[in-house]
Design a protein around this motif. Structure first.
Motif, PDB file in Angstrom:
ATOM      1  N   GLU A 125       0.818  -1.212   0.000  1.00  0.00           N
ATOM      2  CA  GLU A 125       0.000   0.000   0.000  1.00  0.00           C
ATOM      3  C   GLU A 125       0.856   1.269   0.000  1.00  0.00           C
ATOM      4  N   MET A 129      -0.516   0.709  -4.325  1.00  0.00           N
ATOM      5  CA  MET A 129      -1.243  -0.422  -4.908  1.00  0.00           C
ATOM      6  C   MET A 129      -2.477  -0.733  -4.066  1.00  0.00           C
ATOM      7  N   ASP A 130      -3.564  -1.072  -4.739  1.00  0.00           N
ATOM      8  CA  ASP A 130      -4.785  -1.483  -4.062  1.00  0.00           C
ATOM      9  C   ASP A 130      -4.648  -2.968  -3.730  1.00  0.00           C
ATOM     10  N   LYS A 132      -6.662  -5.299  -2.571  1.00  0.00           N
ATOM     11  CA  LYS A 132      -7.687  -6.243  -3.048  1.00  0.00           C
ATOM     12  C   LYS A 132      -7.505  -6.556  -4.528  1.00  0.00           C
ATOM     13  N   LYS A 133      -7.178  -5.534  -5.321  1.00  0.00           N
ATOM     14  CA  LYS A 133      -6.967  -5.760  -6.749  1.00  0.00           C
ATOM     15  C   LYS A 133      -5.734  -6.608  -6.989  1.00  0.00           C
TER      16      LYS A 133
END
Length: 194
Positions: A125, A129-130, A132-133
């Protein structure tokens, strides 16, 4: 016949929906971008994507007309405030770039049972970056189960079933563009509990 013309008159007198353009940077309408912290980026985005609206809002005449309505003291305050906002935005951008450069990504291979492993990745994070994706993409890429879990320290990490530490290392460096110096691979022994 008379009722049909009355219906069309009523329909035309109703307010029509407006097409509103939203900024791709701050997600506000361009007229309000100056009140956000990313006014400079918003102005560049607007010039690139909607040059006609940029000309309407930021042309010399538009700025002069807006400033002419203010008193002399208010003009000085507005100039001072805009300089403060630009300096603050530049400092925040520099700080974000510095923290991103220092952020470490830890890839841990954890032994679950005798020959079963789980790969846990934390620190994603900080690089924008996400989680979950990323977990969903890794699940598809490695054909395994992948999820986002909370750690004991209160953070979050992506857990992928199987020993995929080398592939994840390659993905983080190649696809995400994180320097190799910011990625560490660690091997943990058996998890306690469970």
């Amino acid at each position: 016949m008379a009722s049909e013309t009355g219906a069309t008159e009523a329909a035309s007198s109703e307010p029509q929906a407006r097409h509103v353009i939203y900024c791709g940077v701050c997600s506000l309408p361009p007229e309000y971008c100056e009140f956000g912290g990313t006014a400079k980026k918003c102005k560049e985005w607007l010039e690139k994507n909607h040059p006609d609206l940029h000309e309407k809002l930021y042309s010399e005449e538009a700025v002069a007309a807006t400033l002419s309505t203010l008193s002399l003291e208010a003009q000085k305050r507005a100039a001072k405030d805009s300089q403060k906002k630009e300096a603050k935005a530049a400092a925040a951008e520099a700080k974000a770039a510095e923290t991103k450069a220092q952020a470490q990504i830890l890839i841990k291979r954890v032994e679950r049972n005798k020959r079963k492993y789980v790969t846990a990745v934390s620190g994603l994070e900080a690089h924008g970056m996400d989680l979950k994706k990323v977990a969903k993409e890794w699940g598809k890429k490695f054909a395994t189960g992948s999820s986002v879990t909370k750690t004991a320290s209160g953070g979050e990490e992506v857990v992928v079933q199987g020993d995929n530490s080398d592939e994840i290392f390659d993905w983080v460096v190649d696809v995400a563009g994180v320097p190799e110096a910011n990625v560490d691979c660690i091997e943990d022994k058996k998890k306690k509990g469970a």
